[in-house]
Write a protein that holds these residues in place. Structure first.
Motif, mmCIF file in Angstrom:
data_model
loop_
_atom_site.group_PDB
_atom_site.id
_atom_site.type_symbol
_atom_site.label_atom_id
_atom_site.label_comp_id
_atom_site.label_asym_id
_atom_site.label_seq_id
_atom_site.Cartn_x
_atom_site.Cartn_y
_atom_site.Cartn_z
ATOM 1 N N MET A 1 0.852 -1.198 0.000
ATOM 2 C CA MET A 1 0.000 0.000 0.000
ATOM 3 C C MET A 1 0.883 1.243 0.000
ATOM 4 N N GLN A 2 0.702 2.086 -1.006
ATOM 5 C CA GLN A 2 1.446 3.326 -1.098
ATOM 6 C C GLN A 2 0.525 4.506 -0.788
ATOM 7 N N ILE A 3 1.146 5.653 -0.496
ATOM 8 C CA ILE A 3 0.361 6.835 -0.151
ATOM 9 C C ILE A 3 -0.536 7.239 -1.320
ATOM 10 N N SER A 4 -0.037 7.037 -2.533
ATOM 11 C CA SER A 4 -0.829 7.412 -3.706
ATOM 12 C C SER A 4 -2.078 6.549 -3.861
ATOM 13 N N ASP A 5 -2.109 5.373 -3.204
ATOM 14 C CA ASP A 5 -3.269 4.483 -3.314
ATOM 15 C C ASP A 5 -4.368 4.820 -2.313
ATOM 16 N N LEU A 6 -4.111 5.744 -1.393
ATOM 17 C CA LEU A 6 -5.113 6.114 -0.393
ATOM 18 C C LEU A 6 -6.237 6.911 -1.055
ATOM 19 N N PRO A 7 -7.458 6.847 -0.542
ATOM 20 C CA PRO A 7 -7.883 6.081 0.642
ATOM 21 C C PRO A 7 -8.100 4.606 0.315
ATOM 22 N N TYR A 8 -8.178 3.789 1.365
ATOM 23 C CA TYR A 8 -8.441 2.371 1.193
ATOM 24 C C TYR A 8 -9.833 2.170 0.603
ATOM 25 N N ARG A 9 -9.932 1.208 -0.282
ATOM 26 C CA ARG A 9 -11.269 0.852 -0.769
ATOM 27 C C ARG A 9 -12.088 0.222 0.347
ATOM 28 N N ASP A 10 -11.401 -0.552 1.187
ATOM 29 C CA ASP A 10 -12.056 -1.159 2.348
ATOM 30 C C ASP A 10 -11.055 -1.191 3.491
ATOM 31 N N PRO A 11 -11.232 -0.354 4.519
ATOM 32 C CA PRO A 11 -10.264 -0.362 5.632
ATOM 33 C C PRO A 11 -10.332 -1.608 6.489
ATOM 34 N N GLY A 12 -11.327 -2.462 6.294
ATOM 35 C CA GLY A 12 -11.407 -3.703 7.046
ATOM 36 C C GLY A 12 -12.293 -3.587 8.270
ATOM 37 N N VAL A 13 -12.424 -4.715 8.958
ATOM 38 C CA VAL A 13 -13.203 -4.782 10.197
ATOM 39 C C VAL A 13 -12.218 -4.897 11.350
ATOM 40 N N PRO A 14 -12.074 -3.874 12.175
ATOM 41 C CA PRO A 14 -11.011 -3.873 13.190
ATOM 42 C C PRO A 14 -11.330 -4.790 14.364
ATOM 43 N N ASP A 15 -10.273 -5.236 15.023
ATOM 44 C CA ASP A 15 -10.407 -5.963 16.284
ATOM 45 C C ASP A 15 -10.401 -4.917 17.391
ATOM 46 N N ASN A 29 -2.427 -5.970 9.303
ATOM 47 C CA ASN A 29 -2.967 -5.487 8.038
ATOM 48 C C ASN A 29 -1.948 -4.705 7.230
ATOM 49 N N GLN A 30 -0.757 -4.493 7.812
ATOM 50 C CA GLN A 30 0.301 -3.804 7.082
ATOM 51 C C GLN A 30 1.565 -4.650 7.055
ATOM 52 N N ARG A 31 1.382 -5.969 6.967
ATOM 53 C CA ARG A 31 2.534 -6.864 6.984
ATOM 54 C C ARG A 31 3.499 -6.571 5.841
ATOM 55 N N ALA A 32 2.960 -6.383 4.637
ATOM 56 C CA ALA A 32 3.828 -6.166 3.481
ATOM 57 C C ALA A 32 4.657 -4.897 3.665
ATOM 58 N N ASN A 33 4.007 -3.812 4.051
ATOM 59 C CA ASN A 33 4.738 -2.562 4.256
ATOM 60 C C ASN A 33 5.732 -2.675 5.400
ATOM 61 N N GLN A 34 5.365 -3.397 6.450
ATOM 62 C CA GLN A 34 6.279 -3.570 7.576
ATOM 63 C C GLN A 34 7.508 -4.379 7.164
ATOM 64 N N LEU A 35 7.301 -5.387 6.340
ATOM 65 C CA LEU A 35 8.439 -6.188 5.882
ATOM 66 C C LEU A 35 9.369 -5.371 4.997
ATOM 67 N N THR A 89 17.838 6.160 4.053
ATOM 68 C CA THR A 89 16.931 6.911 3.181
ATOM 69 C C THR A 89 15.650 6.132 2.907
ATOM 70 N N MET A 90 15.819 4.877 2.517
ATOM 71 C CA MET A 90 14.647 4.074 2.175
ATOM 72 C C MET A 90 13.859 3.657 3.414
ATOM 73 N N LEU A 91 14.560 3.471 4.547
ATOM 74 C CA LEU A 91 13.842 3.150 5.791
ATOM 75 C C LEU A 91 12.938 4.299 6.198
ATOM 76 N N HIS A 92 13.455 5.518 6.097
ATOM 77 C CA HIS A 92 12.632 6.678 6.456
ATOM 78 C C HIS A 92 11.415 6.765 5.535
ATOM 79 N N ARG A 93 11.623 6.525 4.255
ATOM 80 C CA ARG A 93 10.509 6.584 3.307
ATOM 81 C C ARG A 93 9.469 5.515 3.635
ATOM 82 N N ALA A 94 9.930 4.287 3.885
ATOM 83 C CA ALA A 94 8.995 3.195 4.176
ATOM 84 C C ALA A 94 8.293 3.399 5.509
ATOM 85 N N ALA A 95 9.026 3.896 6.519
ATOM 86 C CA ALA A 95 8.430 4.094 7.839
ATOM 87 C C ALA A 95 7.371 5.181 7.801
ATOM 88 N N VAL A 96 7.657 6.264 7.096
ATOM 89 C CA VAL A 96 6.665 7.342 6.988
ATOM 90 C C VAL A 96 5.432 6.855 6.220
#
Length: 653
Positions: A1-15, A29-35, A89-96
């Motif tokens: 998920m990138q910033i340009s893809d926001l907003p989510y089509r479906d933010p999901g059902v939270p716990d 729900n952000q496993r890919a971005n976290q990895l 550089t890339m860590l800061h970009r991914a973390a933000v």
């Protein structure tokens, strides 16, 4: 998920069972971005971890006067520096990206929940808390999600450095391996107290924000009674309490920061002292000591992320708890099911029923109120709170005890429709409508049938003077009142002006069923009569329900229903109910019990309510007429000149 893809089509059902569970759900729900962030973090921190070893190799090469080894050490040092720079550089970009996408997900969830609950939200949760959750709490939750990947990468780097030191110099490596966990865990006993102080600060800040909001909202009234200084003093006191709580909290966090500096410094001194003794004894080389020293000094940087994750969790845990509390609110099982059916993930048409055919009656089985299709029905309630709850029920938004039975539209329960269907069919305007900032054109640019223009709606709501006021206060160059701006919540307008603009907005939508709760409570009687006429004309043939007790509105209704003690007790026209039902008359005319008893004990005056009784009393039909013994003579010519509506006037009297 990138910033340009926001907003989510479906933010999901939270716990939303608890704050930690909600944070865990966000992370999953952000496993890919976290990895991705973790990968760049590992590159960054591995580059940092490799710097001390490269320096140690270079020092040993200089001591041994080995140019080839020195060149290789320089190349490795250059490679480690490049990895550190690229990874950072890339860590800061991914973390933000993680922070923004997590915050956006939470905001979408809150917006969806707010739309689902409607006005019931502020009855279940304080308005100040809702504002705090949707602003500051969202930022803190995003901070924790952002910090997780950096912390994991830093933890891996610390473990790698300790393992490398154990291999390179076991004697010094043991000291570092034992000391680092102590450094990481040293602040844990201080965190609960720091968290409590931070919670106290946020609680005081929330109260101060709510007090400021209430003061601004009621500023016009406060100025009228000269109370602005009193409330300003209260806010000043609340602000000072927030300042003191912030200082109190900052002292604890400064202590934690001091511990994070003092203990690593103590470890560094210990390593140098012990390493120097080992060098003197010949047990390790000078290059090994330089490597260990550089490693411990470098380790202070990843160790800071241990403090950051502790602070992020301490601040985000209560924020996540508040967000989870809001997101866990539901109206009833039907509403929850309808929300689930509304989610894009649900199968098309699953759990939903077809919308009712146009022209169906609106019926509430809880109170027995029936609004026939195509008519203007007025509902009179002696209890204003009951009227507000009934308006919500008729709009398909039951809450609490009122949620036992669903309102039917054309025989179809509103609770079984999707939110989109229900909102298209029924619109409720409560007694305190909100105007959003923007131009008047933007205010009236709402989802609508297209059958009612903005001009017709404004005319029906009698907004001509409002348009003139907006145009007079508009900047130079604005010639169309539709382009005039409305300030936040319409604070620059009077209560009656805001109410009429809100009514115009509701009329523009032209829903199948329009429910209005006291739509003219803030306007004068003359304007109220004109609005009643305009609404009746514009909504002719459409189902309209007005909850009011004003005779001017009730007289325009096709049908009036009296709700007494929670049930529909009488129905008819306004004039019929005035004559036949004392309970209705007491609510509409504000008669006291004493006045009702007095009226019941005066048959002569009460008798004048029947047709012809007024003329009969004037000319002496009751014995001692009001005009005396000459009543017949005086009334002889008068009755011939009375209009045909005389009997109607007598009935109203």
């Amino acid at each position: 998920m990138q910033i340009s893809d926001l907003p989510y089509r479906d933010p999901g059902v939270p716990d939303a069972r608890s704050g930690p569970r909600f944070l865990w759900w966000l992370g999953r729900n952000q496993r890919a971005n976290q990895l991705v962030a973790l990968g760049w973090g590992l590159l960054h921190f591995c580059g940092i971890a490799g710097l001390p070893f490269c320096v140690g190799l270079g020092v040993e090469a200089v001591v041994d006067r080995d140019g080839g080894r020195l060149l290789r050490a320089g190349g490795l040092l250059l490679l480690a520096g490049a990895a550190t720079a690229l990874g950072d550089t890339m860590l800061h970009r991914a973390a933000v990206t993680n922070w923004i996408t997590a915050a956006a997900r939470v905001q979408q969830l809150l917006a969806r929940k707010t739309a689902e609950l409607g006005s019931a939200l502020t009855r279940r949760v304080a308005a100040g808390e809702v504002v705090a959750v949707s602003t500051g709490d969202v930022e803190k939750i995003g901070w924790f999600v952002e910090a997780v990947s950096r912390f994991l990468a830093a933890a891996f780097a610390v473990v790698a450095i300790c393992a490398g030191l154990l291999v390179l110099s076991p004697a010094l490596g043991v000291v570092v391996a034992v000391g680092v966990p102590l450094l990481a865990l040293a602040v844990l006993p201080l965190l609960p107290r720091a968290t409590r102080r931070a919670d106290a600060q946020r609680e005081k800040a929330g109260r101060a924000t709510e007090l400021a909001s209430d003061t601004v909202a009621g500023l016009r009234v406060l100025r009228g009674i000269g109370g602005e200084e009193l409330f300003l003093g209260r806010y000043r006191d609340a602000s000072q309490e927030v300042r003191q709580a912030a200082v109190h909290s900052a002292r604890m966090w400064s202590l934690i920061s001091a511990v994070q500096v003092l203990l690593p410094g103590a470890l560094l001194v210990t390593v140098i002292w012990y390493g120097a003794s080992l060098v003197q004894d010949g047990r390790i080389a000078v290059g090994e000591l330089v490597t260990v020293f550089s490693a411990v000094a470098t380790m202070l940087y990843p160790l800071r992320h241990f403090e950051e994750i502790a602070m992020a969790y301490s601040f985000s845990r209560p924020s996540a708890k508040r967000a989870a509390r809001v997101l866990s609110l539901t109206r009833d099982a039907h509403t929850a099911a309808r929300s689930a059916d509304d989610s894009p993930a649900a199968a098309p048409g699953a759990g939903a029923v077809s919308a009712p055919e146009p022209g169906g009656d609106l019926y509430d089985p809880e109170t027995g109120v029936l609004a026939p299709a195509g008519l203007l029905t007025a509902v009179v309630c002696g209890d204003p709170d009951l009227a507000g709850r009934l308006a919500e029920r008729l709009g398909g938004h039951p809450a609490g005890a009122d949620a036992s039975a669903s309102v039917l539209l054309g025989g179809v329960p509103l609770d079984e429709l999707t939110l989109d269907q229900a909102r298209t069919l029924v619109l409720v305007q409560d007694k305190d409508p909100v105007l959003l900032s923007g131009t008047l054109r933007e205010l009236l640019d709402v989802p609508a049938s297209g059958q009612v223009t903005a001009e017709r709606a404004l005319t029906a709501a009698r907004c001509s003077d409002v348009l003139e006021a907006l145009l007079q206060s508009a900047p130079d160059g604005v010639t169309d009142p539709m382009d005039a701006r409305i300030t936040e919540r319409g604070r620059s307008l009077s209560g009656g002006q805001r109410q009429r603009l809100a009514l115009a907005r509701s009329l523009v939508t032209d829903p199948e069923v329009l429910v209005l709760d006291e739509p003219t409570s803030a306007v004068d009687s003359h304007t109220e009569a004109r609005i009643a006429e305009g609404v009746a004309e514009l909504r002719r043939g459409r189902t309209t329900v007005v909850l009011a007790s004003s005779p001017l509105l009730l007289d325009r209704a096709d049908r009036v229903v009296l709700v007494h003690e929670g049930r529909a007790a009488a129905f008819g026209t306004h004039r019929d109910l005035l004559r036949s039902d004392g309970r209705y008359r007491a609510v509409v005319t504000r008669e006291t019990e004493e006045e009702q008893r007095r009226a019941a004990t005066e048959p002569v005056r009460r008798d004048t309510a029947r047709p012809g009784a007024l003329a009969e009393a004037l000319r002496g039909g009751h014995g001692d007429g009001l005009m005396g013994e000459h009543g017949d003579e005086l009334m002889g010519g008068l009755t011939d000149r009375l209009p045909d509506e005389f009997s109607e006037i007598e009935e109203s009297a």
